[in-house]
Design a protein around this motif. Sequence first.
Motif, PDB file in Angstrom:
ATOM      1  N   TRP A   1      -5.194   7.155   4.982  1.00 13.80           N
ATOM      2  CA  TRP A   1      -5.740   5.971   4.290  1.00 13.80           C
ATOM      3  C   TRP A   1      -4.918   4.736   4.623  1.00 13.80           C
ATOM      4  O   TRP A   1      -5.472   3.666   4.889  1.00 13.80           O
ATOM      5  CB  TRP A   1      -5.762   6.202   2.785  1.00 13.80           C
TER       6      TRP A   1
ATOM      7  N   CYS B   1       0.828  -1.203   0.000  1.00 13.52           N
ATOM      8  CA  CYS B   1       0.000   0.000   0.000  1.00 13.52           C
ATOM      9  C   CYS B   1       0.867   1.259   0.000  1.00 13.52           C
ATOM     10  O   CYS B   1       0.578   2.228  -0.716  1.00 13.52           O
ATOM     11  CB  CYS B   1      -0.919  -0.014   1.215  1.00 13.52           C
TER      12      CYS B   1
ATOM     13  N   SER C   1      -6.940   1.847   6.540  1.00 11.12           N
ATOM     14  CA  SER C   1      -7.173   0.629   5.764  1.00 11.12           C
ATOM     15  C   SER C   1      -6.478  -0.562   6.407  1.00 11.12           C
ATOM     16  O   SER C   1      -7.039  -1.670   6.455  1.00 11.12           O
ATOM     17  CB  SER C   1      -6.695   0.812   4.320  1.00 11.12           C
TER      18      SER C   1
ATOM     19  N   LEU D   1      -8.870  -3.415   7.968  1.00 12.98           N
ATOM     20  CA  LEU D   1      -8.782  -4.690   7.259  1.00 12.98           C
ATOM     21  C   LEU D   1      -8.360  -5.803   8.218  1.00 12.98           C
ATOM     22  O   LEU D   1      -8.899  -6.920   8.163  1.00 12.98           O
ATOM     23  CB  LEU D   1      -7.803  -4.574   6.100  1.00 12.98           C
TER      24      LEU D   1
END
Length: 316
Positions: free
Chosen positions: A55, A38, A59, A63
């Motif tokens: 983000w 990422c 994330s 997740l």
Amino acid sequence: MADFALALALGYGLDLLLGDPAWLTHPVCLIGRYIAWCEARLRRGGGHLRRKAVWLTLSTVLLSMACAFALVSVASLWGRGARLFVMAVLDWLGLAARSLATEAAGVEKALGRGLSAGRTQVARIVGRDTSQLTGREIICATVETVAENTTDGVISPMVYGLLGGPVLLWGFKAASTLDSMVGYRDERYRDIGWSSARLDDVLNYLPARLTALLLCLGAALCGLDGRHALCIVRRDHANHLSPNCAWSEAAAAGALHIRLGGTHLYFGKPVEKPTIGDDDRAPESADIRRVNRMMYAASLLMLALVLGVFLWARCA
């Protein structure tokens, strides 16, 4: 909460028995791969890295929590026993007491073979440049790592596992992994890692202070100077760039009557840190064994708290 406590106690037992088996791909490795993937994509895309950092943080944490929730939910279809089993396994994988002690003991053993072996071994558990470390510095680096990771790898996961089961525990582990990979203040990571570092600071705020207290009590139970440990915690708990790390490090330094901290090399650049503790004596390799005993004692005290919550919840 009774099931959270019971699963956590079982997971702690599995960690003591099995540690982190070499044949098992650890979930932290999978989280790390996602973070690296990422981060690379976010850097290639252009734009403001400080916004993208949010983000990356959200994330990764969400997740990880979603995966834990899905595993527990699927196990629940087979009944409470299966659910407890999966929760216990997830808790086990989120704890690092045995692996931490094993890695630290490996440094002591390597030092017995020579300075070069000690430098190589300690590089497995610290982020600083180890190529020029003296024997004293290797010992201090190991003591610091065990003390700091008593919070990150043992007490904090137990706190969040008790409060929210494996889902919350793995949310914390994701935040901790983010901090260890991108939560630096140098030019490369300052923007992409700022939100991860702040989240880790917030999540460890109360557990770090609880860890310091447990380490002081653990030191007394191990025959070390628990009273002096508490004095150094009160005096030096703010002597660190992080708002949390010095709490546990001060407990270790005080119990052992050694001085930690000072200037270290990270990514080729010197980072000046305040000192923690008093230079009452020279560190010795046996201090690694002593801090390991403190870590285990603190974790067992936390386990007693977990079992107390379990009994309370069952009787309520």
